[in-house]
Design a protein around this motif. Sequence first.
Motif, PDB file in Angstrom:
ATOM      1  N   ARG A 136       0.854  -1.192   0.000  1.00 44.80           N
ATOM      2  CA  ARG A 136       0.000   0.000   0.000  1.00 44.80           C
ATOM      3  C   ARG A 136       0.887   1.239   0.000  1.00 44.80           C
ATOM      4  O   ARG A 136       2.065   1.163   0.370  1.00 44.80           O
ATOM      5  CB  ARG A 136      -0.932   0.015   1.217  1.00 44.80           C
ATOM      6  N   TYR A 137       0.302   2.348  -0.401  1.00 43.79           N
ATOM      7  CA  TYR A 137       1.034   3.616  -0.352  1.00 43.79           C
ATOM      8  C   TYR A 137       0.068   4.726   0.018  1.00 43.79           C
ATOM      9  O   TYR A 137      -1.166   4.582  -0.094  1.00 43.79           O
ATOM     10  CB  TYR A 137       1.700   3.925  -1.701  1.00 43.79           C
ATOM     11  N   SER A 138       0.603   5.833   0.457  1.00 43.32           N
ATOM     12  CA  SER A 138      -0.194   7.031   0.716  1.00 43.32           C
ATOM     13  C   SER A 138       0.593   8.248   0.251  1.00 43.32           C
ATOM     14  O   SER A 138       1.822   8.211   0.151  1.00 43.32           O
ATOM     15  CB  SER A 138      -0.555   7.161   2.202  1.00 43.32           C
ATOM     16  N   LEU A 139      -0.108   9.313  -0.034  1.00 40.46           N
ATOM     17  CA  LEU A 139       0.493  10.535  -0.568  1.00 40.46           C
ATOM     18  C   LEU A 139      -0.133  11.743   0.092  1.00 40.46           C
ATOM     19  O   LEU A 139      -1.352  11.798   0.294  1.00 40.46           O
ATOM     20  CB  LEU A 139       0.286  10.601  -2.078  1.00 40.46           C
ATOM     21  N   ASP A 140       0.706  12.707   0.439  1.00 36.57           N
ATOM     22  CA  ASP A 140       0.213  13.932   1.052  1.00 36.57           C
ATOM     23  C   ASP A 140       0.907  15.132   0.414  1.00 36.57           C
ATOM     24  O   ASP A 140       2.101  15.077   0.101  1.00 36.57           O
ATOM     25  CB  ASP A 140       0.461  13.923   2.561  1.00 36.57           C
ATOM     26  N   LEU A 141       0.154  16.183   0.205  1.00 34.63           N
ATOM     27  CA  LEU A 141       0.662  17.426  -0.380  1.00 34.63           C
ATOM     28  C   LEU A 141       0.304  18.586   0.521  1.00 34.63           C
ATOM     29  O   LEU A 141      -0.846  18.736   0.953  1.00 34.63           O
ATOM     30  CB  LEU A 141       0.055  17.649  -1.772  1.00 34.63           C
ATOM     31  N   GLU A 142       1.301  19.412   0.819  1.00 30.72           N
ATOM     32  CA  GLU A 142       1.081  20.636   1.580  1.00 30.72           C
ATOM     33  C   GLU A 142       1.674  21.810   0.810  1.00 30.72           C
ATOM     34  O   GLU A 142       2.706  21.667   0.148  1.00 30.72           O
ATOM     35  CB  GLU A 142       1.733  20.556   2.966  1.00 30.72           C
ATOM     36  N   GLU A 143       1.014  22.945   0.924  1.00 32.87           N
ATOM     37  CA  GLU A 143       1.494  24.176   0.289  1.00 32.87           C
ATOM     38  C   GLU A 143       1.690  25.224   1.366  1.00 32.87           C
ATOM     39  O   GLU A 143       0.790  25.450   2.187  1.00 32.87           O
ATOM     40  CB  GLU A 143       0.495  24.656  -0.771  1.00 32.87           C
ATOM     41  N   HIS A 144       2.853  25.866   1.393  1.00 32.68           N
ATOM     42  CA  HIS A 144       3.188  26.801   2.451  1.00 32.68           C
ATOM     43  C   HIS A 144       3.564  28.163   1.885  1.00 32.68           C
ATOM     44  O   HIS A 144       4.217  28.258   0.842  1.00 32.68           O
ATOM     45  CB  HIS A 144       4.347  26.272   3.295  1.00 32.68           C
ATOM     46  N   TYR A 145       3.138  29.207   2.618  1.00 31.21           N
ATOM     47  CA  TYR A 145       3.508  30.583   2.296  1.00 31.21           C
ATOM     48  C   TYR A 145       4.126  31.237   3.524  1.00 31.21           C
ATOM     49  O   TYR A 145       3.645  31.060   4.649  1.00 31.21           O
ATOM     50  CB  TYR A 145       2.282  31.405   1.888  1.00 31.21           C
ATOM     51  N   ASP A 146       5.202  31.986   3.318  1.00 30.10           N
ATOM     52  CA  ASP A 146       5.754  32.880   4.330  1.00 30.10           C
ATOM     53  C   ASP A 146       5.667  34.297   3.775  1.00 30.10           C
ATOM     54  O   ASP A 146       5.949  34.527   2.597  1.00 30.10           O
ATOM     55  CB  ASP A 146       7.223  32.542   4.632  1.00 30.10           C
TER      56      ASP A 146
END
Length: 350
Positions: free
Chosen positions: A148-158
Amino acid sequence: MTGMKRSGRFGKYVVLGFFLLVFSGCAGTYSLVEFEVLEPATIRFPDEVDQLLILNRSPVTFKVLSPENREGLERKELWILDTLVSNNVMRGLLYVLRNSPVKRYQFPIFLSERRLDTLFQQDLLLTKREVASLCERAGTDAVVSLERYSLDLEEHYDFYSAGDDGVADVAVVRNHYYIFSNRIDWAVYLPLNPRPFDEYTTIDTLYFSRISEGVFQGAPSSAEMIRELFYESGLKYGRYLVPVWAHASRTLFKGDGKLLRTAARHTRRGEWEQAFALWDELGESGDSTLAAKAFHNMAVYYELEDQLDSASLMIDRALACDSLEMVIFYREEMDIRLMNRREVVKQVIH
């Protein structure tokens, strides 16, 4: 002590495939030697395993994504994503297998039989009967399964504020970047084992910058980011399964004395026997520090010649003369080489 001639064993695949000499220049106290060593795999397959079956049985489900990432995603898009993931993790794994000196694992058989559960259950392992059936059908001796696999995406701003002469501050993006992370669960099955022979999980994270310190950097597409992430994960698991060539470097002393500097010029020209003769002479000098440096350099020579026992002896002689920090560090690295040597031989020679 007399200098030894080159043994011509640089092609011996068990330890050294080839080496590349890179030097830091004429000035300075040290020079660098870069080469490749063969590192053992973490696991060792039983001797009777000659042919591998690479099985993709990971479930195709929206649960591979975090809730915020799966929002609005259609089934067709999920299949496109899964194809991108599966192709690239297998591509990375195959690259390592093809470039490993373990020839019997260079051409595995690939099979996709996806799990149909949508609950993402962790304990749905293959049974002994299923493994035996798969191996008999494919003509293989072991099953390496992507569970099995899992995937996560996050987007960050400073942000930082930009204002001038009383003008109201305006929020300006300082940094904008993406974080892609995954988790892949693997299992190795043998036909006669009721439980997996081995289970392993890779967890990887890659950062992609779009804006750095207010400067636009550009960023690859989401598909390219996913492709790179899972390809790297495939490489990592491949290095877990089979021995691989790894970069190594050693430092040579080249300053602090005419003979050391002359020896350094010989090594730059590839005249290692002449350099060795000078180090041998320094080893018998009354200067303990120079002798330690000479014995250290002789150890590097022996290591490049694939004579690890002689290299280890030279390191001990160097430490007996002077406990130089670089030599102490080399002792630690050589201990690892010696410890890995027997395991590498077992894994490669079948």
